[in-house]
Design a protein around this motif. Structure first.
Motif, PDB file in Angstrom:
ATOM      1  N   PRO A 293       2.836  -8.712   3.577  1.00 16.55           N
ATOM      2  CA  PRO A 293       4.082 -10.009   3.535  1.00 16.55           C
ATOM      3  C   PRO A 293       4.553 -11.191   4.370  1.00 16.55           C
ATOM      4  O   PRO A 293       4.508 -11.944   3.594  1.00 16.55           O
ATOM      5  CB  PRO A 293       5.248  -9.639   3.506  1.00 16.55           C
ATOM      6  CG  PRO A 293       4.950  -7.987   3.571  1.00 16.55           C
ATOM      7  CD  PRO A 293       3.852  -7.473   4.197  1.00 16.55           C
TER       8      PRO A 293
ATOM      9  N   LEU B  80      10.144  -4.961   1.427  1.00 21.18           N
ATOM     10  CA  LEU B  80       9.308  -6.214   0.232  1.00 21.18           C
ATOM     11  C   LEU B  80       9.393  -6.005  -1.385  1.00 21.18           C
ATOM     12  O   LEU B  80      10.821  -5.581  -1.481  1.00 21.18           O
ATOM     13  CB  LEU B  80       8.223  -4.784   0.068  1.00 21.18           C
ATOM     14  CG  LEU B  80       7.531  -4.297   0.996  1.00 21.18           C
ATOM     15  CD1 LEU B  80       5.868  -3.684   0.602  1.00 21.18           C
ATOM     16  CD2 LEU B  80       6.944  -5.492   2.668  1.00 21.18           C
TER      17      LEU B  80
ATOM     18  N   GLN C 162       3.616  -7.439  -3.820  1.00 18.52           N
ATOM     19  CA  GLN C 162       4.086  -7.031  -2.559  1.00 18.52           C
ATOM     20  C   GLN C 162       3.892  -5.602  -2.464  1.00 18.52           C
ATOM     21  O   GLN C 162       3.299  -4.770  -1.540  1.00 18.52           O
ATOM     22  CB  GLN C 162       5.251  -7.056  -1.346  1.00 18.52           C
ATOM     23  CG  GLN C 162       5.123  -8.472  -1.130  1.00 18.52           C
ATOM     24  CD  GLN C 162       6.007  -9.000  -0.333  1.00 18.52           C
ATOM     25  OE1 GLN C 162       7.321  -8.164  -0.655  1.00 18.52           O
ATOM     26  NE2 GLN C 162       5.712 -10.168   0.667  1.00 18.52           N
TER      27      GLN C 162
END
Length: 153
Positions: free
Chosen positions: A4, A131, A136
């Motif tokens: 991320p 996330l 992601q």
């Protein structure tokens, strides 16, 4: 796979690294993959957060059992969200993951390590990574799938 934060999260030495987008000091790492036979894959999982570091050295993914990658892929496919909690665990229960969806399209994954779950004096430790529900999560699912299969990206 990209983590991320944009850093490379998968290579032969690192495995797969997941960092929480809310707190860069919280994360999970899949590493040290090996296999004795065609029926299983063994690997280590590390988790960390401020004041916590934990590792399970031999998590086992069985070919005949539903593994983590399809669970993560289903979460990624439901990027619009769901109600309640979804969960997955290894057959030996030494790794468990629960997922919740919050407004804004974010998925909270709580990773729980529990070696020797039936032994007296055993321990468990958990961290939660947040996330984005779409890209992601899809990237994480692909990275875990490649890691478990022993493929490089």
């Amino acid at each position: 796979m990209r983590s991320p934060d944009g850093a490379d999260a998968m290579d032969e030495s690192a495995g797969v690294v997941i960092r929480c987008q809310d707190s860069r000091a919280v994360g999970v790492k899949f590493c040290d993959r090996f296999s004795f036979d065609e029926d299983s894959v063994h690997y280590a999982v590390e988790i960390w957060a401020p004041g916590l570091t934990a590792r399970v050295d031999e998590v086992v993914a069985w070919v005949w059992d539903g593994d983590l990658a399809p669970f993560l892929a289903r979460l990624a496919a439901d990027y619009r969200g769901w109600d309640g909690e979804r969960s997955w665990q290894t057959n030996d229960r030494d790794l468990a993951v629960s997922a919740v969806f919050r407004s804004g399209g974010h998925v909270g994954l709580t990773w729980t390590l529990r070696p020797w779950p039936r032994a007296a004096g055993g321990w468990d430790a958990s961290v939660t990574t947040w996330l984005e529900g779409g890209e992601q999560m899809a990237s994480l699912a692909a990275g875990v799938r490649h890691f478990l299969a022993g493929e490089q990206q």
